[in-house]
Write a protein that holds these residues in place. Structure first.
Motif, PDB file in Angstrom:
ATOM      1  N   MET A   1      -0.865   9.485   9.943  1.00 45.81           N
ATOM      2  CA  MET A   1      -0.431   8.588   8.865  1.00 45.81           C
ATOM      3  C   MET A   1       1.071   8.735   8.635  1.00 45.81           C
ATOM      4  O   MET A   1       1.794   7.744   8.503  1.00 45.81           O
ATOM      5  CB  MET A   1      -1.206   8.883   7.577  1.00 45.81           C
ATOM      6  CG  MET A   1      -2.699   8.647   7.698  1.00 45.81           C
ATOM      7  SD  MET A   1      -3.101   6.943   8.183  1.00 45.81           S
ATOM      8  CE  MET A   1      -3.734   7.186   9.832  1.00 45.81           C
TER       9      MET A   1
ATOM     10  N   GLU B   1       1.565  -1.672  -4.742  1.00 44.75           N
ATOM     11  CA  GLU B   1       0.386  -0.798  -4.700  1.00 44.75           C
ATOM     12  C   GLU B   1      -0.658  -1.309  -5.683  1.00 44.75           C
ATOM     13  O   GLU B   1      -0.399  -1.421  -6.880  1.00 44.75           O
ATOM     14  CB  GLU B   1       0.792   0.647  -5.030  1.00 44.75           C
ATOM     15  CG  GLU B   1      -0.365   1.587  -5.311  1.00 44.75           C
ATOM     16  CD  GLU B   1      -1.461   1.594  -4.243  1.00 44.75           C
ATOM     17  OE1 GLU B   1      -1.152   1.754  -3.061  1.00 44.75           O
ATOM     18  OE2 GLU B   1      -2.655   1.416  -4.615  1.00 44.75           O
ATOM     19  N   ALA B   2      -1.850  -1.589  -5.164  1.00 50.09           N
ATOM     20  CA  ALA B   2      -2.902  -2.187  -5.985  1.00 50.09           C
ATOM     21  C   ALA B   2      -3.396  -1.254  -7.088  1.00 50.09           C
ATOM     22  O   ALA B   2      -3.740  -1.697  -8.185  1.00 50.09           O
ATOM     23  CB  ALA B   2      -4.081  -2.584  -5.088  1.00 50.09           C
TER      24      ALA B   2
ATOM     25  N   HIS C   1      -8.213   1.367   5.939  1.00 51.62           N
ATOM     26  CA  HIS C   1      -9.303   0.690   6.657  1.00 51.62           C
ATOM     27  C   HIS C   1     -10.106  -0.185   5.704  1.00 51.62           C
ATOM     28  O   HIS C   1      -9.942  -0.145   4.491  1.00 51.62           O
ATOM     29  CB  HIS C   1     -10.173   1.680   7.436  1.00 51.62           C
ATOM     30  CG  HIS C   1     -10.770   2.779   6.613  1.00 51.62           C
ATOM     31  ND1 HIS C   1     -11.691   2.551   5.624  1.00 51.62           N
ATOM     32  CD2 HIS C   1     -10.566   4.126   6.644  1.00 51.62           C
ATOM     33  CE1 HIS C   1     -12.044   3.704   5.084  1.00 51.62           C
ATOM     34  NE2 HIS C   1     -11.372   4.669   5.675  1.00 51.62           N
TER      35      HIS C   1
ATOM     36  N   VAL D   1      -1.358  -7.334  -3.433  1.00 54.70           N
ATOM     37  CA  VAL D   1      -1.008  -8.477  -2.595  1.00 54.70           C
ATOM     38  C   VAL D   1      -2.272  -9.309  -2.432  1.00 54.70           C
ATOM     39  O   VAL D   1      -3.283  -8.826  -1.939  1.00 54.70           O
ATOM     40  CB  VAL D   1      -0.429  -8.003  -1.247  1.00 54.70           C
ATOM     41  CG1 VAL D   1      -0.313  -9.152  -0.264  1.00 54.70           C
ATOM     42  CG2 VAL D   1       0.932  -7.354  -1.469  1.00 54.70           C
TER      43      VAL D   1
ATOM     44  N   MET E   1     -10.614  -3.043  -1.113  1.00 53.46           N
ATOM     45  CA  MET E   1      -9.227  -3.491  -1.092  1.00 53.46           C
ATOM     46  C   MET E   1      -8.607  -3.350   0.297  1.00 53.46           C
ATOM     47  O   MET E   1      -7.577  -3.938   0.569  1.00 53.46           O
ATOM     48  CB  MET E   1      -8.375  -2.661  -2.076  1.00 53.46           C
ATOM     49  CG  MET E   1      -8.745  -2.783  -3.537  1.00 53.46           C
ATOM     50  SD  MET E   1      -8.576  -4.453  -4.179  1.00 53.46           S
ATOM     51  CE  MET E   1      -6.841  -4.511  -4.566  1.00 53.46           C
TER      52      MET E   1
ATOM     53  N   GLY F   1       0.822  -1.210   0.000  1.00 56.71           N
ATOM     54  CA  GLY F   1       0.000   0.000   0.000  1.00 56.71           C
ATOM     55  C   GLY F   1       0.853   1.255   0.000  1.00 56.71           C
ATOM     56  O   GLY F   1       1.677   1.458   0.896  1.00 56.71           O
TER      57      GLY F   1
ATOM     58  N   ARG G   1     -11.540   6.330  14.046  1.00 57.71           N
ATOM     59  CA  ARG G   1     -11.016   6.971  12.845  1.00 57.71           C
ATOM     60  C   ARG G   1     -10.784   8.434  13.161  1.00 57.71           C
ATOM     61  O   ARG G   1     -11.365   8.978  14.121  1.00 57.71           O
ATOM     62  CB  ARG G   1     -11.967   6.780  11.670  1.00 57.71           C
ATOM     63  CG  ARG G   1     -13.310   7.450  11.847  1.00 57.71           C
ATOM     64  CD  ARG G   1     -14.264   7.057  10.761  1.00 57.71           C
ATOM     65  NE  ARG G   1     -13.780   7.453   9.440  1.00 57.71           N
ATOM     66  CZ  ARG G   1     -14.563   7.500   8.359  1.00 57.71           C
ATOM     67  NH1 ARG G   1     -15.840   7.183   8.450  1.00 57.71           N
ATOM     68  NH2 ARG G   1     -14.077   7.860   7.210  1.00 57.71           N
ATOM     69  N   MET G   2      -9.936   9.068  12.333  1.00 57.47           N
ATOM     70  CA  MET G   2      -9.663  10.493  12.568  1.00 57.47           C
ATOM     71  C   MET G   2     -10.176  11.377  11.436  1.00 57.47           C
ATOM     72  O   MET G   2     -10.182  12.585  11.565  1.00 57.47           O
ATOM     73  CB  MET G   2      -8.170  10.751  12.786  1.00 57.47           C
ATOM     74  CG  MET G   2      -7.279  10.627  11.568  1.00 57.47           C
ATOM     75  SD  MET G   2      -7.029   8.926  11.063  1.00 57.47           S
ATOM     76  CE  MET G   2      -6.205   8.210  12.442  1.00 57.47           C
ATOM     77  N   GLY G   3     -10.631  10.755  10.345  1.00 55.40           N
ATOM     78  CA  GLY G   3     -11.091  11.587   9.234  1.00 55.40           C
ATOM     79  C   GLY G   3      -9.931  12.341   8.605  1.00 55.40           C
ATOM     80  O   GLY G   3      -8.807  11.870   8.616  1.00 55.40           O
TER      81      GLY G   3
ATOM     82  N   THR H   1       0.061  -1.446   5.075  1.00 57.65           N
ATOM     83  CA  THR H   1      -0.581  -0.137   5.288  1.00 57.65           C
ATOM     84  C   THR H   1      -1.686   0.020   4.239  1.00 57.65           C
ATOM     85  O   THR H   1      -1.689   0.961   3.452  1.00 57.65           O
ATOM     86  CB  THR H   1       0.446   1.011   5.131  1.00 57.65           C
ATOM     87  OG1 THR H   1       0.958   1.009   3.782  1.00 57.65           O
ATOM     88  CG2 THR H   1       1.611   0.879   6.083  1.00 57.65           C
TER      89      THR H   1
ATOM     90  N   MET I   1      -4.296   3.307   8.799  1.00 55.66           N
ATOM     91  CA  MET I   1      -5.677   2.986   9.168  1.00 55.66           C
ATOM     92  C   MET I   1      -5.969   1.496   9.176  1.00 55.66           C
ATOM     93  O   MET I   1      -6.968   1.066   9.757  1.00 55.66           O
ATOM     94  CB  MET I   1      -6.661   3.725   8.263  1.00 55.66           C
ATOM     95  CG  MET I   1      -6.777   5.206   8.577  1.00 55.66           C
ATOM     96  SD  MET I   1      -7.046   5.522  10.337  1.00 55.66           S
ATOM     97  CE  MET I   1      -8.772   5.136  10.495  1.00 55.66           C
TER      98      MET I   1
ATOM     99  N   SER J   1      -0.540   7.454   2.371  1.00 51.58           N
ATOM    100  CA  SER J   1       0.323   8.377   3.118  1.00 51.58           C
ATOM    101  C   SER J   1       1.174   7.638   4.140  1.00 51.58           C
ATOM    102  O   SER J   1       2.344   7.987   4.354  1.00 51.58           O
ATOM    103  CB  SER J   1      -0.518   9.464   3.794  1.00 51.58           C
ATOM    104  OG  SER J   1      -1.685   8.928   4.378  1.00 51.58           O
ATOM    105  N   CYS J   2       0.644   6.581   4.754  1.00 57.46           N
ATOM    106  CA  CYS J   2       1.437   5.849   5.744  1.00 57.46           C
ATOM    107  C   CYS J   2       2.539   5.020   5.068  1.00 57.46           C
ATOM    108  O   CYS J   2       3.705   5.088   5.473  1.00 57.46           O
ATOM    109  CB  CYS J   2       0.521   4.950   6.581  1.00 57.46           C
ATOM    110  SG  CYS J   2       1.426   4.059   7.844  1.00 57.46           S
TER     111      CYS J   2
ATOM    112  N   GLY K   1      -3.097   6.538  -2.349  1.00 58.36           N
ATOM    113  CA  GLY K   1      -4.223   6.207  -1.473  1.00 58.36           C
ATOM    114  C   GLY K   1      -5.180   7.375  -1.343  1.00 58.36           C
ATOM    115  O   GLY K   1      -5.515   8.040  -2.331  1.00 58.36           O
ATOM    116  N   GLY K   2      -5.573   7.645  -0.100  1.00 56.46           N
ATOM    117  CA  GLY K   2      -6.572   8.693   0.147  1.00 56.46           C
ATOM    118  C   GLY K   2      -5.966  10.057   0.395  1.00 56.46           C
ATOM    119  O   GLY K   2      -6.645  10.929   0.951  1.00 56.46           O
TER     120      GLY K   2
END
Ligand code: AHZ
Length: 328
Positions: A304, A111-112, A234, A184, A238, A86, A296-298, A231, A286, A89-90, A118-119
């Motif tokens: 991250m 990375e998928a 959540h 993965v 995926m 993944g 969660r922190m939004g 990483t 996450m 950011s993390c 990611g987000g």
């Protein structure tokens, strides 16, 4: 017919110089054809478009330039030191710290998605800015991302500026290879006194993974590594991949289930609890909320980045031991 010799890549991303003036006569041949000037600057090209021509190429050269490197990389990273699953950011933050501080280690990122990040391309509700609570501003200074200081938190004007900057730094490291559009599908395991030890990942091109239901016999590929840092975010189509697999292989009893949003408790918990969940598998970001049942922190991203740092630190603590165990 033998293909023309490869043209060496001379363009190194030169900045647009404001003072240099083009020496037009030296770039145009006697009959007006354009000469390819190795090392030519952008400024020297300006105003020369009528005579412009790319260096010649044969299509197979393009094909070989990509495939030779890709298959060489598959060969090199089939035995990696650390696999990061993944590139959100993390994962990117972990890769940055590991890749920079341990140039001796081969770091492989899987990375998928076609587009890594990611987000972290937008802040929240598709807004542009990214918020990071202090002290995560230290990480922005480390990678050179400017921000507005608002007291207890800082704001990067574009989340995309953070993501593109960290990605460019990570991908430029000589000991890091990212395979994107690759996911993965499973974890490699070895018997261990505690049950199992994770010793690598099972991969497939994501488009292939998405078609296991309608095509048969599309076996995966593998990467051995003494340590995997997962990483994957959540739970979702995926997300939380590795920890869900730990449940189905009965290494953890059940998912803790990410809880409702509470910025104050969520960010501290994710950073502090980033850890090796089973031998050989460190979980951060996450994805960890699905193990611990953390809030969660939004749209606040400091946890991250710092969870990535902690994941890197945890990895280096156990790396020598896991590498020794993985030699068999
Ligand atoms: O494509 C996924 C994304 O880029 C990738 N990924 C997921 N499953 C994968 C698999 N193989 C390979 N099986 C996979 N890659 O993992 C990346 C996860 O990025 P993310 O941004 O979703 O996770 P993160 O933990 O780095 O950041 C989370 C950001 C969030 S969500 C949230 C909230 O909802 O409260 N708050 C924050 C800060």
């Amino acid at each position: 017919m033998s293909p023309p010799a490869a043209v060496s890549p001379t363009f190194q991303g030169a900045e647009l110089a404001t003072t240099a003036t083009a020496t037009k006569a030296s770039k145009v041949g006697l009959n007006g054809e354009s000469k390819v000037q190795p090392g030519q600057s952008i400024d020297e090209m300006m105003g020369q478009w009528d005579n412009f021509k790319f260096a010649p190429i044969r299509e197979s050269q393009v094909s070989r330039a990509m495939t030779r490197r890709y298959f060489q990389d598959l060969d090199t990273y089939a035995e990696s030191d650390i696999v990061i699953v993944g590139a959100g950011s993390c994962g990117l933050s972990a890769a940055y710290v590991l890749g920079k501080h341990r140039p001796d280690l081969k770091i492989c990122i899987i990375e998928a998605s076609v587009s890594p990040g990611g987000g972290a391309w937008l802040g929240g509700q598709l807004f542009s800015a990214m918020v990071m609570r202090k002290p995560a501003d230290a990480f922005l200074r480390e990678i050179g991302v400017p921000y507005d200081d608002e007291g207890n938190y800082v704001v990067v004007k574009h989340a995309a500026l953070f993501t593109s900057t960290i990605m460019s730094k990570v991908l430029a490291l000589p000991n890091v290879k990212m395979f994107n559009a690759t996911c993965v599908e499973d974890l490699i395991t070895r018997p261990d006194e505690d049950g199992v030890r994770i010793s690598g990942v099972v991969t497939n091109w994501t488009l292939v993974s998405m078609h296991h239901d309608d095509q048969s016999c599309m076996d995966p590929n593998t990467i051995n590594a003494p340590l995997v840092i997962s990483t994957t975010g959540h739970d979702g189509p995926m997300g939380a991949f590795s920890v869900k697999r730990l449940v189905s292989m009965q290494r953890i009893e059940k998912l803790g289930g990410m809880r409702g949003l509470d910025m104050n408790s969520a960010e501290d918990a994710i950073v502090k609890n980033t850890r090796e969940i089973v031998p050989g598998l460190i979980v951060g970001g996450m994805e960890l909320s699905e193990v611990d049942g953390a809030n969660r922190m939004g749209p606040t991203f400091g946890a991250m980045a710092l969870s990535g740092l902690k994941a890197a630190e945890e990895a280096l603590k156990v790396f020598d031991l896991r590498a020794k165990q993985n030699a068999i």
